[in-house]
Enzyme design. Structure first.
Site, PDB file in Angstrom:
ATOM      1  N   ASP A 180     -45.602 -24.591  52.749  1.00  0.00           N
ATOM      2  CA  ASP A 180     -45.905 -23.431  51.868  1.00  0.00           C
ATOM      3  C   ASP A 180     -46.560 -23.890  50.889  1.00  0.00           C
ATOM      4  O   ASP A 180     -46.131 -24.194  49.961  1.00  0.00           O
ATOM      5  CB  ASP A 180     -44.562 -22.518  51.750  1.00  0.00           C
ATOM      6  CG  ASP A 180     -45.036 -21.203  50.679  1.00  0.00           C
ATOM      7  OD1 ASP A 180     -46.259 -21.173  50.266  1.00  0.00           O
ATOM      8  OD2 ASP A 180     -43.955 -20.542  50.256  1.00  0.00           O
ATOM      9  N   LYS A 230     -52.115 -16.468  46.970  1.00  0.00           N
ATOM     10  CA  LYS A 230     -52.518 -16.526  45.574  1.00  0.00           C
ATOM     11  C   LYS A 230     -53.882 -16.971  45.193  1.00  0.00           C
ATOM     12  O   LYS A 230     -54.863 -15.997  45.182  1.00  0.00           O
ATOM     13  CB  LYS A 230     -51.506 -17.391  44.994  1.00  0.00           C
ATOM     14  CG  LYS A 230     -50.033 -17.054  45.008  1.00  0.00           C
ATOM     15  CD  LYS A 230     -48.980 -17.552  43.798  1.00  0.00           C
ATOM     16  CE  LYS A 230     -47.932 -16.802  43.766  1.00  0.00           C
ATOM     17  NZ  LYS A 230     -46.843 -17.337  44.236  1.00  0.00           N
ATOM     18  N   PHE A 233     -38.443 -21.105  47.397  1.00  0.00           N
ATOM     19  CA  PHE A 233     -39.078 -19.829  47.175  1.00  0.00           C
ATOM     20  C   PHE A 233     -40.099 -19.515  47.811  1.00  0.00           C
ATOM     21  O   PHE A 233     -41.034 -20.276  47.877  1.00  0.00           O
ATOM     22  CB  PHE A 233     -39.410 -19.777  45.698  1.00  0.00           C
ATOM     23  CG  PHE A 233     -40.129 -18.127  45.263  1.00  0.00           C
ATOM     24  CD1 PHE A 233     -39.030 -17.278  45.186  1.00  0.00           C
ATOM     25  CD2 PHE A 233     -41.373 -17.816  45.528  1.00  0.00           C
ATOM     26  CE1 PHE A 233     -39.531 -15.899  44.836  1.00  0.00           C
ATOM     27  CE2 PHE A 233     -41.775 -16.699  45.498  1.00  0.00           C
ATOM     28  CZ  PHE A 233     -40.832 -15.534  44.922  1.00  0.00           C
TER      29      PHE A 233
HETATM   30  C1  LIG Z   1     -45.703 -16.803  45.193  1.00  0.00           C
HETATM   31  C2  LIG Z   1     -45.133 -17.681  46.254  1.00  0.00           C
HETATM   32  C3  LIG Z   1     -44.834 -16.838  47.619  1.00  0.00           C
HETATM   33  C4  LIG Z   1     -45.060 -15.365  47.700  1.00  0.00           C
HETATM   34  O1  LIG Z   1     -46.076 -14.682  47.547  1.00  0.00           O
HETATM   35  P1  LIG Z   1     -46.109 -13.213  47.319  1.00  0.00           P
HETATM   36  O2  LIG Z   1     -47.749 -13.127  47.252  1.00  0.00           O
HETATM   37  O3  LIG Z   1     -45.738 -12.982  45.776  1.00  0.00           O
HETATM   38  O4  LIG Z   1     -45.659 -12.657  48.440  1.00  0.00           O
HETATM   39  C5  LIG Z   1     -44.637 -17.549  48.701  1.00  0.00           C
HETATM   40  N1  LIG Z   1     -44.233 -19.028  48.496  1.00  0.00           N
HETATM   41  C6  LIG Z   1     -44.645 -19.758  47.486  1.00  0.00           C
HETATM   42  C7  LIG Z   1     -44.360 -21.199  47.434  1.00  0.00           C
HETATM   43  C8  LIG Z   1     -44.792 -19.031  46.024  1.00  0.00           C
HETATM   44  O5  LIG Z   1     -45.262 -19.640  45.139  1.00  0.00           O
END
Ligand SMILES: *Cc1c(COP(=O)(O)O)cnc(C)c1O
Length: 404
Positions: free
Chosen positions: A227, A256, A142
């Site tokens: 990520d 985040k 994700f």
């Molecule tokens: C939430 C998340 C994203 C995307 O972040 P957004 O601010 O919703 O675009 C990307 N990678 C990971 C691992 C995430 O948990």
């Protein structure tokens, strides 16, 4: 439910695109680990807005920084310098040991920016023929919701009827170093991966996986892009989840909790010349690096460290995980987690995780199901031992119920 709550939910349903299916609670206030609904009921937040509110709701120091900056200057665009961006760069670089920083807004934008940057690096530094760059990603990843990103998702819901998608991605199983070795070609520019797959249900790779991944990437001149949008900034009990593995990524993505939930702030951090390939005019964002975002992020990083939240996440994470393991319930298939990134996976016969989340709501806990059978638990990093024990009691009574 009071009539006003029904009105809010009905109005959302009437006017809003139906791309979410929220649990039936309407929140109007938050403080620390707690949130309150419009009727005044209190809940322990065990989602933390997917880890964006790690510092706790409405942290007073982040709030003060935001208000103070909002009074002075909010947005200049990058056409001009502002007096917050350099300080944000210095502080995030010092905190994470990075050399270069690219500020963006959402997490997905950071991911997109990283993909653009590693491709450019591939053509201009590694010498990949133009248009041939490949990025390796993992199944069940994700990384966000933009077109580029959903194109390499393996979740049918995420992809169906959104194509056509961009080429240039190869998908391998998560946690499988042999698959990575096999997938690397002379045109591979990067391996993009989550240290722990969050949305997939808190999937922790086998011990030693990232040590080998690091070796393979280094040996093949492939950029390792971690990520850490969800795992970073203390969530797993260390500043970055890579520290559990004793490795360093070439490119790290944060988002985040970088703003403590006040504002969308994300960043691409790099240790080498990946970001160095970007020249004026080649990439940008109107809001990226704005003074309000920078002031908020600076405060969010400061309180994380000054208030010992990372250490607390490690300590309370152990307490929470041990407590979950002690729950004797036929419904539980597996309990897993690192720091305060935890999950309870239910047996298929136990019924949908959503039903358990709704039952938890009735007991004053907000948690979110993921993938039908998994309850994810990720409270703010400021949670105390007493609050962990309070949550465990309620989880124990809920999980010993049967909703099949
Ligand atoms: C939430 C998340 C994203 C995307 O972040 P957004 O601010 O919703 O675009 C990307 N990678 C990971 C691992 C995430 O948990």
């Amino acid at each position: 439910m009071s009539s006003s709550v029904i009105d809010f939910i009905a109005a959302e349903a009437r006017f809003g695109a139906r791309n979410y299916e929220p649990i039936g609670v309407v929140l109007s206030r938050g403080e620390g680990v707690w949130v309150w609904d419009t009727a005044g009921n209190r809940y322990l937040d065990c989602l933390s807005a997917y880890s964006a509110v790690s510092q706790g709701h409405c942290h007073p120091k982040i709030l003060a920084a935001m208000v103070e900056q909002a009074h002075r200057l909010t947005l200049t665009s990058r056409a001009f310098h502002n007096d917050q961006l350099a300080l944000f760069y210095e502080e995030i670089a010092a905190l994470t040991g990075s050399h270069k920083v690219l500020p963006m807004n959402s997490g997905a934008e950071a991911v997109e920016s990283a993909i653009k940057s590693v491709r450019k690096w591939g053509y201009e530094v590694k010498g990949v023929p133009d248009g041939q760059a490949e990025v390796i990603v993992c199944a069940n990843n994700f990384h966000g919701r933009t077109l580029g990103i959903v194109g390499f998702s393996t979740d049918p819901e995420t992809r169906t009827h959104f194509g056509p998608f961009a080429p240039g991605f190869r998908i391998i199983p998560f946690g499988d170093t042999a698959a990575l070795e096999e997938a690397i070609t002379p045109n591979t520019v990067a391996f993009l991966v989550e240290p722990i797959q969050g949305e997939a249900g808190v999937v922790i790779p086998p011990a030693g996986y990232f040590t080998k991944v690091r070796e393979l990437c280094t040996a093949n001149n492939v950029m390792l892009v971690l990520d850490e949008i969800q795992t970073g900034l203390g969530r797993t009990g260390k500043l970055l989840a890579e520290q559990h593995e004793g490795i360093e990524a070439d490119v790290t993505l944060l988002g985040k909790a970088l703003s403590g939930g006040f504002y969308p702030v994300s960043a691409v951090l790099s240790n080498n010349d990946v970001l160095g390939t970007l020249r004026p005019g080649q990439h940008g964002s109107t809001f990226g690096g704005n003074p309000l975002a920078c002031a908020v992020a600076r405060a969010a990083m400061r309180v994380l460290v000054e208030e010992g939240m990372i250490e607390n996440a490690a300590r309370q994470g152990v307490r929470f995980l041990e407590g979950l393991k002690d729950i004797r319930a036929n419904t539980i298939r597996e309990v897993r987690g690192r720091g305060l990134m935890l999950a309870v996976e239910l047996h298929p016969e136990a019924g949908r995780a959503r039903r358990y989340c709704e039952a938890l709501q009735g007991k004053g806990i907000l948690a979110k199901d993921t993938h039908e059978q998994t309850i994810r638990i990720a409270p703010p990093l400021v949670i105390t031992s007493d609050q962990v024990d309070w949550a465990l009691e309620r989880l124990a009574t809920t999980l010993t119920q049967d909703f099949s």
